[in-house]
Design a protein around this motif. Structure first.
Motif, PDB file in Angstrom:
ATOM      1  N   GLN A  88       1.088  -1.921  -0.630  1.00  0.00           N
ATOM      2  CA  GLN A  88       0.035  -0.180  -0.046  1.00  0.00           C
ATOM      3  C   GLN A  88       0.852   1.291  -0.152  1.00  0.00           C
ATOM      4  N   ARG A  89       0.421   2.181  -0.493  1.00  0.00           N
ATOM      5  CA  ARG A  89       0.879   3.821  -0.416  1.00  0.00           C
ATOM      6  C   ARG A  89       1.440   4.045   1.065  1.00  0.00           C
ATOM      7  N   MET A  90       2.403   4.966   1.310  1.00  0.00           N
ATOM      8  CA  MET A  90       2.721   4.925   2.543  1.00  0.00           C
ATOM      9  C   MET A  90       2.141   6.226   3.506  1.00  0.00           C
ATOM     10  N   LYS A  91       1.567   7.048   2.491  1.00  0.00           N
ATOM     11  CA  LYS A  91       0.790   8.241   2.957  1.00  0.00           C
ATOM     12  C   LYS A  91      -1.131   7.287   3.326  1.00  0.00           C
ATOM     13  N   SER A  92      -0.718   5.778   3.310  1.00  0.00           N
ATOM     14  CA  SER A  92      -2.405   5.579   4.309  1.00  0.00           C
ATOM     15  C   SER A  92      -2.085   4.417   4.762  1.00  0.00           C
ATOM     16  N   TRP A  93      -0.784   4.907   5.235  1.00  0.00           N
ATOM     17  CA  TRP A  93      -0.236   3.878   6.501  1.00  0.00           C
ATOM     18  C   TRP A  93      -0.670   4.531   7.668  1.00  0.00           C
ATOM     19  N   SER A  94      -0.647   4.227   8.905  1.00  0.00           N
ATOM     20  CA  SER A  94      -0.530   5.422  10.234  1.00  0.00           C
ATOM     21  C   SER A  94       0.918   4.825  10.599  1.00  0.00           C
ATOM     22  N   PRO A  95       1.002   5.821  11.565  1.00  0.00           N
ATOM     23  CA  PRO A  95       2.329   6.192  12.274  1.00  0.00           C
ATOM     24  C   PRO A  95       3.130   5.203  12.957  1.00  0.00           C
ATOM     25  N   LEU A  96       2.639   4.108  13.491  1.00  0.00           N
ATOM     26  CA  LEU A  96       2.761   3.013  13.695  1.00  0.00           C
ATOM     27  C   LEU A  96       3.394   1.675  12.937  1.00  0.00           C
ATOM     28  N   MET A  97       2.929   1.931  11.819  1.00  0.00           N
ATOM     29  CA  MET A  97       3.432   1.024  10.433  1.00  0.00           C
ATOM     30  C   MET A  97       4.581   2.169   9.659  1.00  0.00           C
ATOM     31  N   ARG A  98       4.880   3.599   9.648  1.00  0.00           N
ATOM     32  CA  ARG A  98       5.895   4.163   8.990  1.00  0.00           C
ATOM     33  C   ARG A  98       6.721   3.520  10.485  1.00  0.00           C
ATOM     34  N   ALA A  99       6.889   4.452  11.347  1.00  0.00           N
ATOM     35  CA  ALA A  99       7.422   4.209  12.390  1.00  0.00           C
ATOM     36  C   ALA A  99       7.901   2.614  12.285  1.00  0.00           C
ATOM     37  N   ARG A 100       7.554   1.555  11.867  1.00  0.00           N
ATOM     38  CA  ARG A 100       8.236   0.262  12.082  1.00  0.00           C
ATOM     39  C   ARG A 100       8.199   0.113  11.035  1.00  0.00           C
ATOM     40  N   PHE A 101       8.381   0.797   9.884  1.00  0.00           N
ATOM     41  CA  PHE A 101       9.392   0.466   8.118  1.00  0.00           C
ATOM     42  C   PHE A 101      10.353   1.324   8.792  1.00  0.00           C
ATOM     43  N   ASP A 102      10.219   2.405   8.285  1.00  0.00           N
ATOM     44  CA  ASP A 102      11.692   2.666   9.650  1.00  0.00           C
ATOM     45  C   ASP A 102      13.037   2.593  10.228  1.00  0.00           C
ATOM     46  N   VAL A 103      12.820   1.082  11.297  1.00  0.00           N
ATOM     47  CA  VAL A 103      13.523   0.558  12.556  1.00  0.00           C
ATOM     48  C   VAL A 103      13.892  -0.606  11.049  1.00  0.00           C
ATOM     49  N   ALA A 104      12.526  -1.470  10.177  1.00  0.00           N
ATOM     50  CA  ALA A 104      12.733  -2.498   9.110  1.00  0.00           C
ATOM     51  C   ALA A 104      14.316  -1.737   8.353  1.00  0.00           C
ATOM     52  N   LEU A 105      14.213  -1.142   7.747  1.00  0.00           N
ATOM     53  CA  LEU A 105      15.101  -0.335   6.990  1.00  0.00           C
ATOM     54  C   LEU A 105      16.725  -0.422   7.263  1.00  0.00           C
ATOM     55  N   SER A 106      16.340   0.242   8.597  1.00  0.00           N
ATOM     56  CA  SER A 106      18.257   0.498   9.865  1.00  0.00           C
ATOM     57  C   SER A 106      18.488  -0.858   9.445  1.00  0.00           C
ATOM     58  N   LEU A 107      17.912  -1.999   9.754  1.00  0.00           N
ATOM     59  CA  LEU A 107      17.857  -2.980  10.406  1.00  0.00           C
ATOM     60  C   LEU A 107      18.744  -4.250   8.722  1.00  0.00           C
ATOM     61  N   VAL A 108      18.400  -3.639   7.765  1.00  0.00           N
ATOM     62  CA  VAL A 108      18.642  -4.610   6.712  1.00  0.00           C
ATOM     63  C   VAL A 108      20.185  -4.207   5.916  1.00  0.00           C
ATOM     64  N   PHE A 109      20.449  -3.303   5.371  1.00  0.00           N
ATOM     65  CA  PHE A 109      21.252  -2.287   4.890  1.00  0.00           C
ATOM     66  C   PHE A 109      22.903  -2.896   5.950  1.00  0.00           C
ATOM     67  N   ASP A 110      23.694  -2.784   4.626  1.00  0.00           N
ATOM     68  CA  ASP A 110      25.448  -2.846   5.198  1.00  0.00           C
ATOM     69  C   ASP A 110      26.489  -1.658   4.740  1.00  0.00           C
TER      70      ASP A 110
END
Length: 264
Positions: A131-153
């Protein structure tokens, strides 16, 4: 203790000064004439009498912002300050944003695996990742930010807040996020700032102290922590009063903070 003293220099600041713009054309110093270097293998905590001075240092070494004067030399692949919101596009889906960031930060040939890992760590309900990020709740956006932070080297990880892994309702996710973070920073250079000193002590064996916008002490973690408590610990409300001054002077609403949000 770290063996980084015999290692190569990854980040070097030379007479760096950084200011914050205030309403009505005013400004406030955050860093003053700072000369400092970070060497390969160091795991360094930051103590600061003003939070914004520490954040300014992290943003400069990550090249998120440039100083008003002085030079920042970066000789490594340095992360953005983790976990942070970043410049993502709300009209794009989580998958599309992940593909874009993979093109910049990802490991060649591992796009499918790394995007699948972002989706796993985000732990969304089925279909939400597309889904488009603008449709996410603030909690979903925060969780996505954490996930991004933990994947790239990266060679150097810059961490500006504690990763929100304390989730007693879903302990399997707490374990997943904690293990992902610890795997990422293991054997890497680390620069970490947070008010939770137990969190700092867990991952850092050295520290610097910022006081009056300058680095005034660097050494072993315990000694720097003690020096900070005796000589430079802030009064407790200085940052709050600084922010209140800005809030009272500006009609713009403050950006929502996810620092204490319960993500899972």
């Amino acid at each position: 203790m770290s063996s980084a003293r015999s290692s190569r220099t990854l980040i070097e600041l030379s007479r760096v000064s950084k200011e914050e713009s205030l309403p009505r054309g005013r400004s406030r110093a955050l860093l003053k004439d700072v000369s400092w270097s970070l060497r390969e293998g160091q795991k360094l905590a930051v103590f600061s009498d003003i939070n914004k001075s520490a954040n300014a240092l992290l943003e400069c070494v990550s090249e998120v912002t440039a100083p008003q004067s002085g030079k920042v030399k970066v000789r490594a692949n340095v992360s953005w300050p983790l976990p942070s919101r970043g410049g993502l596009e709300g009209v794009m889906t989580g998958r599309q944003n992940s593909k874009f960031l993979h093109a910049v930060y990802g490991t060649p040939g591992q796009e499918r695996e790394q995007i699948a890992r972002i989706e796993e760590l985000s732990s969304f309900a089925p279909g939400c990742f597309d889904q488009r990020m603008k449709s996410w709740s603030p909690l979903m956006r925060a969780r996505f930010d954490v996930a991004l932070s933990l994947v790239f080297d990266f060679d150097v990880y810059v961490v500006c807040k504690r990763f929100p892994w304390s989730q007693p309702v879903r302990p399997e996710l707490e374990s997943l996020v904690r293990e992902a973070f610890e795997r990422r920073v293991s054997n890497k250079t680390l620069l970490l700032f947070h008010q939770d000193e137990e969190f700092l002590a867990r991952y850092c064996d050295e520290a610097i102290v910022i006081s009056d916008c300058r680095i005034v002490y660097q050494g072993a973690f315990a000694e720097a922590q003690q020096w900070f408590r005796l000589n430079a610990e802030k009064s407790g409300s200085e940052d709050d009063s600084m922010d209140q001054e800005i809030e009272d002077s500006s009609p713009e609403p403050a950006e929502e903070s996810f620092e204490e949000v319960e993500l899972w």
